[in-house]
Each structure stands twice: as structure tokens, then as C-alpha cells.
Design a protein around this motif. Structure first.
Motif, PDB file in Angstrom:
ATOM      1  N   ALA A 189     -41.038 -39.869  -5.795  1.00  0.00           N
ATOM      2  CA  ALA A 189     -41.776 -39.684  -4.094  1.00  0.00           C
ATOM      3  C   ALA A 189     -41.667 -38.131  -3.748  1.00  0.00           C
ATOM      4  CB  ALA A 189     -41.836 -41.015  -2.890  1.00  0.00           C
ATOM      5  N   ASP A 190     -41.713 -37.611  -2.923  1.00  0.00           N
ATOM      6  CA  ASP A 190     -41.458 -36.233  -2.330  1.00  0.00           C
ATOM      7  C   ASP A 190     -40.544 -36.090  -1.801  1.00  0.00           C
ATOM      8  OD1 ASP A 190     -43.995 -35.196  -2.985  1.00  0.00           O
ATOM      9  OD2 ASP A 190     -44.676 -35.274  -1.168  1.00  0.00           O
ATOM     10  N   ASN A 191     -40.123 -37.719  -1.404  1.00  0.00           N
ATOM     11  CA  ASN A 191     -38.375 -37.746  -0.380  1.00  0.00           C
ATOM     12  C   ASN A 191     -37.985 -39.014  -0.521  1.00  0.00           C
ATOM     13  OD1 ASN A 191     -39.550 -38.803   2.236  1.00  0.00           O
ATOM     14  ND2 ASN A 191     -40.438 -36.593   2.350  1.00  0.00           N
ATOM     15  N   ALA A 192     -36.875 -39.114   0.041  1.00  0.00           N
ATOM     16  CA  ALA A 192     -36.168 -41.179   0.228  1.00  0.00           C
ATOM     17  C   ALA A 192     -37.160 -41.416   0.764  1.00  0.00           C
ATOM     18  CB  ALA A 192     -34.745 -41.491   0.489  1.00  0.00           C
ATOM     19  N   ALA A 198     -39.692 -42.746  -0.875  1.00  0.00           N
ATOM     20  CA  ALA A 198     -39.627 -43.750  -1.574  1.00  0.00           C
ATOM     21  C   ALA A 198     -39.148 -44.790  -1.206  1.00  0.00           C
ATOM     22  CB  ALA A 198     -38.140 -43.720  -2.902  1.00  0.00           C
ATOM     23  N   ARG A 199     -38.461 -45.602  -0.126  1.00  0.00           N
ATOM     24  CA  ARG A 199     -38.409 -46.864   0.965  1.00  0.00           C
ATOM     25  C   ARG A 199     -39.548 -47.254   0.539  1.00  0.00           C
ATOM     26  NH1 ARG A 199     -33.841 -43.666   3.025  1.00  0.00           N
ATOM     27  NH2 ARG A 199     -31.457 -43.768   2.142  1.00  0.00           N
ATOM     28  N   GLU A 200     -40.324 -46.133   1.385  1.00  0.00           N
ATOM     29  CA  GLU A 200     -42.103 -47.254   1.621  1.00  0.00           C
ATOM     30  C   GLU A 200     -42.306 -47.909   1.059  1.00  0.00           C
ATOM     31  OE1 GLU A 200     -42.816 -44.420   5.502  1.00  0.00           O
ATOM     32  OE2 GLU A 200     -43.509 -43.978   4.063  1.00  0.00           O
ATOM     33  N   MET A 201     -42.146 -47.456  -0.210  1.00  0.00           N
ATOM     34  CA  MET A 201     -42.827 -48.048  -1.648  1.00  0.00           C
ATOM     35  C   MET A 201     -42.122 -49.071  -2.185  1.00  0.00           C
ATOM     36  SD  MET A 201     -43.029 -43.836  -3.341  1.00  0.00           S
ATOM     37  CE  MET A 201     -44.148 -44.401  -4.545  1.00  0.00           C
ATOM     38  N   ILE A 202     -40.801 -48.652  -2.290  1.00  0.00           N
ATOM     39  CA  ILE A 202     -40.232 -50.202  -2.612  1.00  0.00           C
ATOM     40  C   ILE A 202     -40.127 -51.318  -2.033  1.00  0.00           C
ATOM     41  CG2 ILE A 202     -38.035 -50.853  -2.762  1.00  0.00           C
ATOM     42  CD1 ILE A 202     -36.784 -48.596  -3.747  1.00  0.00           C
ATOM     43  N   ALA A 203     -40.549 -50.897   0.049  1.00  0.00           N
ATOM     44  CA  ALA A 203     -40.808 -52.126   0.301  1.00  0.00           C
ATOM     45  C   ALA A 203     -41.706 -52.714   0.117  1.00  0.00           C
ATOM     46  CB  ALA A 203     -40.656 -51.579   2.027  1.00  0.00           C
ATOM     47  N   ALA A 204     -43.141 -52.020   0.003  1.00  0.00           N
ATOM     48  CA  ALA A 204     -44.054 -52.461   0.039  1.00  0.00           C
ATOM     49  C   ALA A 204     -44.608 -53.060  -1.130  1.00  0.00           C
ATOM     50  CB  ALA A 204     -45.599 -51.526  -0.300  1.00  0.00           C
ATOM     51  N   CYS A 205     -44.454 -52.888  -2.635  1.00  0.00           N
ATOM     52  CA  CYS A 205     -43.822 -53.877  -3.287  1.00  0.00           C
ATOM     53  C   CYS A 205     -43.420 -54.929  -3.620  1.00  0.00           C
ATOM     54  CB  CYS A 205     -43.245 -52.725  -5.111  1.00  0.00           C
ATOM     55  SG  CYS A 205     -44.555 -51.549  -5.154  1.00  0.00           S
ATOM     56  N   GLU A 206     -42.302 -55.049  -2.867  1.00  0.00           N
ATOM     57  CA  GLU A 206     -41.467 -55.927  -1.911  1.00  0.00           C
ATOM     58  C   GLU A 206     -42.283 -57.288  -1.631  1.00  0.00           C
ATOM     59  OE1 GLU A 206     -37.344 -54.873  -1.118  1.00  0.00           O
ATOM     60  OE2 GLU A 206     -36.830 -54.142  -2.828  1.00  0.00           O
ATOM     61  N   LYS A 207     -43.052 -56.293  -0.437  1.00  0.00           N
ATOM     62  CA  LYS A 207     -43.539 -57.222   0.727  1.00  0.00           C
ATOM     63  C   LYS A 207     -45.387 -57.832  -0.402  1.00  0.00           C
ATOM     64  CE  LYS A 207     -46.724 -57.306   4.933  1.00  0.00           C
ATOM     65  NZ  LYS A 207     -47.146 -56.530   5.637  1.00  0.00           N
ATOM     66  N   ALA A 208     -45.396 -57.105  -1.382  1.00  0.00           N
ATOM     67  CA  ALA A 208     -46.514 -57.755  -2.607  1.00  0.00           C
ATOM     68  C   ALA A 208     -46.097 -58.460  -3.226  1.00  0.00           C
ATOM     69  CB  ALA A 208     -47.089 -56.456  -3.083  1.00  0.00           C
ATOM     70  N   GLY A 209     -44.633 -58.701  -3.983  1.00  0.00           N
ATOM     71  CA  GLY A 209     -44.094 -59.578  -4.944  1.00  0.00           C
ATOM     72  C   GLY A 209     -44.736 -58.785  -6.048  1.00  0.00           C
ATOM     73  N   VAL A 210     -44.573 -57.500  -6.358  1.00  0.00           N
ATOM     74  CA  VAL A 210     -44.736 -56.542  -7.282  1.00  0.00           C
ATOM     75  C   VAL A 210     -43.299 -55.727  -7.918  1.00  0.00           C
ATOM     76  CG1 VAL A 210     -47.708 -56.294  -7.333  1.00  0.00           C
ATOM     77  CG2 VAL A 210     -46.238 -54.896  -6.927  1.00  0.00           C
ATOM     78  N   ARG A 211     -43.694 -55.977  -9.477  1.00  0.00           N
ATOM     79  CA  ARG A 211     -42.434 -55.181  -9.552  1.00  0.00           C
ATOM     80  C   ARG A 211     -42.725 -53.248  -9.837  1.00  0.00           C
ATOM     81  NH1 ARG A 211     -38.894 -58.344 -14.505  1.00  0.00           N
ATOM     82  NH2 ARG A 211     -39.633 -60.098 -13.531  1.00  0.00           N
ATOM     83  N   PHE A 212     -41.540 -52.718  -9.437  1.00  0.00           N
ATOM     84  CA  PHE A 212     -41.891 -51.129  -9.019  1.00  0.00           C
ATOM     85  C   PHE A 212     -41.295 -50.154 -10.110  1.00  0.00           C
ATOM     86  CE2 PHE A 212     -41.624 -47.625  -5.667  1.00  0.00           C
ATOM     87  CZ  PHE A 212     -41.655 -46.897  -7.052  1.00  0.00           C
ATOM     88  N   TYR A 213     -41.476 -49.772 -10.976  1.00  0.00           N
ATOM     89  CA  TYR A 213     -40.086 -49.289 -12.102  1.00  0.00           C
ATOM     90  C   TYR A 213     -40.756 -47.409 -11.985  1.00  0.00           C
ATOM     91  CZ  TYR A 213     -39.991 -53.992 -14.034  1.00  0.00           C
ATOM     92  OH  TYR A 213     -39.724 -55.583 -14.473  1.00  0.00           O
ATOM     93  N   ILE A 214     -38.988 -47.189 -12.448  1.00  0.00           N
ATOM     94  CA  ILE A 214     -39.485 -45.472 -12.335  1.00  0.00           C
ATOM     95  C   ILE A 214     -39.689 -44.882 -14.624  1.00  0.00           C
ATOM     96  CG2 ILE A 214     -39.079 -43.348 -11.844  1.00  0.00           C
ATOM     97  CD1 ILE A 214     -39.979 -45.208 -10.288  1.00  0.00           C
ATOM     98  N   GLY A 215     -40.530 -44.104 -13.922  1.00  0.00           N
ATOM     99  CA  GLY A 215     -40.487 -43.881 -16.097  1.00  0.00           C
ATOM    100  C   GLY A 215     -38.601 -43.344 -16.242  1.00  0.00           C
TER     101      GLY A 215
END
Length: 369
Positions: free
Chosen positions: A139-142, A145-162
Motif C-alpha cells: 500500500a502507500d503506507n502502514a 496496510a493495517r486496514e487491508m489486513i483487517a478487511a481480509c480478516e473480517k471477511a475470512g479470506v487469506r491475504f498475501y503479498i507477492g
């Protein structure tokens, strides 16, 4: 040399503490993976240069397959449909992403859009209930990134970085040697990544799309490399920026050097640039040995030596290894390797500190997790 993609291919001659967690013990183990009866079905979001490299690499995958695309460019979509046999029902644009939730033929979306769109697009994919891989920088900043992690955890999906190098055999061997104590106490790390950027109108030179310049794009390689070379997280940063072409680089950083301080006292000297080639390297020094990889971060082949001799590991397709490794974790419910959104967040915390140090004239910035 017109693009970062050309640089990485030409300069490399072609296509966390436990960075190896969840991965096979040896690179050869990937070759033993049987073809999956039901592979991980992947949609590519953003059909630019790197998406094409990923797609080409995935033709070697045993556990993952491209089944969909998301793009705002119809002419690109037509090409991809023909090349990869993608049906009309698996084609989306940026306004119809929410409809993914109704498509059982797509399990995961790989986001390769410009950096500053990552945050928006990952939130969209999470809301659609699909697993997601996002290219670095996350992302543009930390904060994002925290918001993205939280959204994926809330949705129950896995979130990876390349972070494809976490699957690359030479890199993994260096990490294995470090963890086994074969270098002794790590004393110093010296990493650099950069290239001479081409087209002055490209999105990487526009801050509203790129988020930053060399630091965001290639500086993350040097930074992440320092973290897996030491097995520690930095506690302070100092950084300096230099610009030799203030017109071309009026919106983004051209060259940045930065120093990382680690809890054990290790110092890592790192740098990145958009203004010259032939600087790509990773060098770590311990009190019992050393390792150097040149090239260290491109698409391959990676080459390296240690105090014990050459790093004799196979040359592999980075994108295929990454996708099969991640697919193995999802399909077989294995522990995630160290390429999750949390790994991306750790880098962004340091990137934020690098830019803060530059704004404050090179001041030492202590890192708050």
C-alpha cells in the motif's frame, strides 16, 4: 531500457524470523508436487506488464490456474480471453468487482494494479469474499496496510503479498544457512536494488499512482532482504535522498540510501535508485562466514556465493513457485508462508520511517510497531 520489467529481465538474464515457515524443506520438493485435480482458480486484476509475467509463469503451475480477469481495457481482455481460454462469465471491470462473490469459478484474485490502487482493490476483493494476493508494496503506507489486513480478516479470506523471493531456492538457502548458524553472528548487511527508469510519462513517476518512487518500487527488495538476512526487525532508520534529475523525478524519489539498526546491534546499509543500472546485490557478513548474491532480486537466475562456495540451487520460475506455494497452503489448509499481509505491513512501517527521516533531514527515526 523502457521499463522496470525490461530491467529485471535483462539485468537478471531472464525470467521475519522464519521466512521459510510453511514451505517445503527443499526446492526440489516443488517438483514432486502432483498436478491438482481441482487447482486454485485465479483471476488477474490489472493486465499490465507484470500480470503478463505472472500469467506466463503460471503455465508451469501444478496447483494454480488462471480462470478470470479484471480490467478496464477491453482490448487487453480480448487478448487474455484467447490466450488463456477465459470465458465471458469470468471477465470483470473495475465497476463490477463486487459481482465476484457470485462466481464459484474464481477462488483468488491477484492484484497487480499501480501501487496507490492496491488499498482500494484489496478492500473490494475482500468484500467479495475472495482470497487475494497483492503485489508489493502492499500500500502507500502502514495505515492502509493495517486496514487491508483487517478487511481480509473480517471477511475470512487469506491475504498475501507477492514476495516471490521467499520461494526462490537461492534466497531460501541463504536464510536456511543463517538460521542454522552457518554464518555465525550476523555483523553487517549491505543491499542495493535499482535501475534506470525509462518512459518519463509512466505511472511509476506519478506519485498519485505510485505512492512514491524508487523506495516504494525497488527499495522494498533491499529492505525485505535486510530483514530476512538478519532474522530481526529494525528498531531505527536514517535515510537520505538525492536527485540528479529534478524534472523527471519532480513527483517521486530518484535515489535513496537508508540505514537500518537492529536490536542485536547489526547495521544494514541499503539503497535504491531509478537512475542507474548494475547495482543489484545482497551481501551479509557474519563472524564465521558470509554470503553474497549478485543478481539478488530480479526474476532470475539468481546467483550467489558463500564462504563455503557457490550456492548450488536450481534456477526456477519465480512466479510458478510462488503461486504453487501459496496454492498448496490454501488448497491443503497448510500454515501460511511468511508472505502474508503482515509481512507487507512490516516493510511499510519501515518505509514510512524512511520517508519521515528524509523529511526531517536524515534524522534517526525510532520505529513504532
Amino acid at each position: 531500457m523502457n521499463s522496470r520489467r525490461d530491467f529485471l529481465q535483462k539485468v537478471s538474464l531472464g525470467l521475519g524470523v522464519t521466512a521459510l515457515s510453511g514451505l517445503p524443506a527443499a526446492a526440489s520438493d516443488f517438483a514432486k508436487i502432483p498436478m491438482a485435480d481441482k487447482p486454485l482458480r485465479v483471476a488477474m486484476m490489472g493486465l499490465g506488464g507484470y500480470a503478463n509475467i505472472v500469467a506466463k509463469g503460471m503455465q508451469e503451475c501444478k496447483l494454480a490456474k488462471i480462470t478470470g480477469v479484471i480490467s478496464g481495457t477491453p482490448s487487453k481482455v480480448d487478448t487474455w480471453k484467447q490466450k488463456y481460454g477465459i470465458p465471458d462469465g469470468n471477465v470483470y471491470n473495475y465497476d463490477t468487482v463486487n459481482q465476484l462473490k457470485n462466481n464459484p469459478d474464481i477462488d483468488l484474485v491477484y492484484v497487480t494494479t499501480p501501487n496507490s490502487l492496491h488499498h482500494k482493490h484489496v478492500l473490494q476483493i475482500a468484500a467479495a469474499g475472495k482470497h487475494v494476493i497483492c503485489e508489493k508494496p502492499v500500500a502507500d503506507n502502514a495505515k492502509q496496510a493495517r486496514e487491508m489486513i483487517a478487511a481480509c480478516e473480517k471477511a475470512g479470506v487469506r491475504f498475501y503479498i507477492g514476495y516471490r523471493l521467499h520461494f526462490e531456492p537461492h534466497t531460501r538457502e541463504v536464510i536456511r544457512m543463517r538460521e542454522a548458524g552457518e554464518f555465525g553472528k550476523i555483523m553487517h548487511v549491505n543491499n542495493f536494488m535499482g535501475f534506470k527508469i525509462g518512459d518519463p510519462t509512466q505511472w511509476r513517476l506519478k506519485k498519485e499512482l505510485a505512492g512514491g518512487g524508487a523506495m516504494m518500487d525497488v527499495g522494498v527488495y533491499a529492505l525485505n532482504g535486510a530483514r530476512y538476512s538478519t532474522g530481526e526487525e529494525p528498531v531505527w532508520v536514517t535515510a537520505q535522498e538525492s536527485k540528479t534529475d529534478p524534472v523527471k523525478f519532480k513527483d517521486v524519489d530518484e535515489t535513496i540510501t537508508f540505514q537500518l539498526g537492529f536490536p542485536s546491534g547489526i547495521i544494514a546499509n541499503c539503497g535504491c535508485t531509478y537512475n542507474f543500472n548494475h547495482g543489484e546485490r545482497l551481501h551479509l557478513m557474519g563472524d564465521k562466514g558470509w554470503a553474497e548474491m549478485v543478481p539478488a532480486f530480479g526474476y532470475g537466475p539468481i546467483r550467489g556465493n558463500t564462504h563455503l562456495g557457490p550456492i548450488n540451487q536450481p534456477d526456477v520460475n519465480h512466479q510458478a513457485y510462488q503461486m504453487d506455494g501459496i496454492a498448496d497452503c490454501i488448497l491443503n489448509n497448510k500454515p501460511d508462508p511468511n508472505v502474508t499481509g503482515h509481512e507487507g505491513l512490516k516493510d511499510m512501517i519501515v518505509v514510512d520511517a524512511v520517508y519521515e527521516s528524509i523529511r526531517k533531514g536524515g534524522a534517526k527515526i525510532f520505529i513504532n510497531k
